[in-house]
Design an enzyme around this catalytic site. Structure first.
Site, mmCIF file in Angstrom:
data_model
loop_
_atom_site.group_PDB
_atom_site.id
_atom_site.type_symbol
_atom_site.label_atom_id
_atom_site.label_comp_id
_atom_site.label_asym_id
_atom_site.label_seq_id
_atom_site.Cartn_x
_atom_site.Cartn_y
_atom_site.Cartn_z
ATOM 1 C CE LYS A 1 -58.880 -1.764 -13.687
ATOM 2 N NZ LYS A 1 -58.488 -3.009 -13.053
ATOM 3 C CG HIS B 1 -58.160 -6.680 -12.935
ATOM 4 N ND1 HIS B 1 -58.313 -6.334 -14.267
ATOM 5 C CD2 HIS B 1 -56.913 -6.249 -12.596
ATOM 6 C CE1 HIS B 1 -57.218 -5.750 -14.710
ATOM 7 N NE2 HIS B 1 -56.349 -5.672 -13.725
ATOM 8 C CG HIS C 1 -54.786 0.333 -17.822
ATOM 9 N ND1 HIS C 1 -55.872 0.546 -17.009
ATOM 10 C CD2 HIS C 1 -54.173 -0.776 -17.345
ATOM 11 C CE1 HIS C 1 -55.916 -0.384 -16.075
ATOM 12 N NE2 HIS C 1 -54.890 -1.200 -16.267
ATOM 13 C CE LYS D 1 -56.999 -4.250 -18.583
ATOM 14 N NZ LYS D 1 -56.230 -2.992 -18.509
#
Length: 611
Positions: free
Chosen positions: A499, A497, A269, A271
């Site tokens: 966090k 989106h 996950h 990025k």
């Protein structure tokens, strides 16, 4: 797997981030083709032109979004929407639920067997099957509450960019959002801006991510850099990996590195971009997938490093280190992949000067860790950094914890199982204080109404994969929820989106620390203690950066009230949502992606009926 409930038929989520209910990486099916543009004909011609420039015949134009089942459902709803149909006067449709009363159990601690029994005894209601209509013609679209320009793709000057201000303190940026007033994109960046020649003459790059649309990604590189080597770091296995490789066939300069996922239900996950220039080196850590939908009408965030210059030849291995040991930690993170494909990039980082970095790296690497290794990854890594570098504050029991995320995992039958236990202990750590306060905890997660009235409408919920199965097991969590509101940044209607996690003063004017990360609210992302707290288990790869005032020679960060133009100057930290947070009203419900909402239309005049 499908089941029937009083909400109609729903399917088990195989979402991007959902914890404990995911199949192992590689079993979540991703379609072989992908598009994320409303204008598919334009996207097709762009893909063909890129492939033509590479001298390779392009693959057929994709028709569905890549990624989780939630995202694919969103793509299906956008390409073939279910139009809202008002019920006859005096009558209420009962075939499809509007989501009201989705919480089947009134007991926070009811066991799974009791819940299953209740569900099996619930009346079965089949969802309505309204006639599907194409909504691609302008005249068929309902008026948009966001103005007539909402339906227009990015204007010609949307991608124009300037280099960020040289006095930029925090180097924290939001993404550009199509459909917002121009001033709310001021200081924001699109992926084309990040890859622009204004930031350097690119020689090669690495793209770490969860979700890829290869043709779209290649198109974002400037024409002069479009054939430069790109390494894709991903977590796909078997069929999903084969489809990803197939996407790249028209682009011979694209290579792959598969991240090892040895623990079930984990995902890659992280990025991150590693950008190697003739002039130096740059690192970008962000929250966006490499698909158009994530760069179109969602709120995303990123940290972009300075341009790191090359060290003089013959420099020692410890040269170019920052006060936050960012270089050491980045090298350790990359080495943990145990991937030969990354060795040349590890060497390149060694050869550059990262000494001006002021943020701390917070990563997650799948594994089970004991002893000192427990503090290397996940939330225990964050706890260690806050213990060593954050400062205690007077009245810290009143300093709130604020978390904001786009997906939620399974956390147990009550809050003490993980959230209010080990995770809250991490988030409340402030220096070497022995206090273990129980401060206010505000969790920002979009409500159904937030999604319905967003720029994308209901399909925005495809990036918010909180499933009914998980939600029913943790009703206690929903008392923590607060609305996604970002009027100060103009982004209330661009669903998040991004966090972020932070500790904020009682009057919401100061920050003790701030974290931007890929990690959602889940044990898979952050890790969970096992074996009487002698071991921590982490399932997924995640990455973020931590801002601590001491690294910036500050006592506290001041919250920037009016962040546009969006630049993180020394006047304050640009928090990307309104403070103080607004608690859910009794009528508000958290967005659940796999139940229908058909009692009110979204901003496109459509309803949400999961198949």
């Amino acid at each position: 797997m499908s089941q029937d409930s009083q909400h109609g038929k729903w399917s088990v989520s195989s979402s991007e981030d959902d914890d404990d209910e995911l199949p192992p990486s590689g079993t979540t099916s991703k379609p072989p083709q992908a598009t994320h543009s409303k204008n598919t004909s334009s996207s097709a011609s762009n893909t063909e032109s890129i492939a033509a420039s590479a001298g390779v015949k392009p693959e057929p134009e994709p028709s569905l979004a890549v990624g989780s089942e939630a995202r694919r459902q969103a793509a299906r709803n956008q390409s073939n929407p279910v139009k809202f149909e008002s019920p006859a006067a005096g009558k209420r449709k009962v075939e499809a639920s509007d989501g009201a009363g989705w919480a089947l159990s009134d007991s926070d601690d009811e066991d799974d067997d009791a819940e299953k029994k209740k569900m099996s005894n619930a009346p079965v209601r089949k969802p309505a099957s309204p006639k599907r209509k194409k909504a691609n013609v302008e005249k068929e679209r309902p008026p948009s509450p966001h103005g007539r320009l909402y339906y227009i793709d990015e204007p010609d000057d949307f991608f124009e960019s300037g280099v960020p201000r040289l006095d930029d303190t925090f180097r924290f940026y939001l993404n550009k959002v199509t459909g917002l007033d121009r001033k709310y994109n001021s200081g924001a960046l699109h992926i084309r801006d990040i890859l622009s020649p204004l930031f350097g003459t690119l020689k090669g790059s690495v793209q770490f991510n969860y979700c890829f649309d290869i043709a779209w990604m290649v198109e974002q590189y400037p024409a002069d850099f479009r054939d430069r080597p790109v390494l894709i770091v991903h977590g796909d296995k078997r069929e999903a990996k084969a489809r990803l490789v197939q996407q790249a066939q028209p682009f011979p300069h694209v290579r792959f590195c598969q991240a090892k996922l040895d623990i079930a239900f984990g995902t890659h996950h992280t990025k991150m971009m590693l950008l190697w220039y003739e002039e130096g080196f740059r690192v970008v850590i962000l929250t966006s997938n490499l698909i158009r939908a994530d760069w179109y009408q969602k709120t995303q965030g990123m940290w972009m490093s300075p341009l790191f210059p090359r060290l003089p030849q013959g420099s020692s291995d410890t040269s170019g280190e920052s006060p936050t040991f960012f270089k050491r930690d980045l090298l350790e993170y990359l080495a943990s992949y145990r991937a030969p494909e990354l060795e040349e990039w590890i060497q390149r980082i060694r050869e550059h000067d990262l000494s001006h970095t002021r943020v701390y790296l917070v990563g997650s690497i799948p594994g089970r860790y004991v002893g000192p290794d427990m503090e290397r990854w996940g939330h225990l890594r964050l706890r260690k950094l806050l213990y060593e570098h954050a400062r205690p504050v007077p009245g810290e029991d009143r300093w709130a914890v604020v978390g904001q995320f786009s997906s939620i995992g399974s956390m147990g039958a009550d809050k003490s199982k993980w959230l209010a236990g080990e995770f809250q202990r991490t988030l409340t750590t402030l220096g070497k204080s022995s206090l273990r306060p129980d401060p206010p905890v505000h969790l920002l997660y979009p409500s159904v109404e937030d999604v319905r009235t967003s720029l994308e409408g209901y399909p925005a919920g495809g990036s918010l994969p909180y499933s009914i199965q998980t939600a029913q097991k943790q009703l206690w969590l929903h008392s923590y929820f607060h609305r996604w509101q970002a009027d100060a940044t103009g982004r209330t209607h661009a669903m998040p989106h991004i966090k972020t996690y932070m500790r904020v003063s009682p009057d919401f004017t100061e920050l003790a620390w701030f974290l931007i990360t890929s990690a959602n609210l889940s044990k898979a992302a952050w890790g969970a203690l096992e074996k009487n707290n002698t071991q921590v288990m982490v399932r997924s790869y995640e990455l973020g950066v931590l801002y601590v005032p001491s690294a910036f020679d500050m006592k506290m960060f001041t919250v920037q009230k009016n962040p546009f133009p969006f630049s993180s100057s020394s006047s304050g930290f640009p928090v990307p949502f309104d403070l103080p947070p607004t608690c859910y009203s009794p009528k508000d419900q958290p967005w659940i992606w796999n139940i229908p909402y058909s009692q009110a239309p979204d901003t496109h005049g459509n309803v949400w009926v999961p198949s």
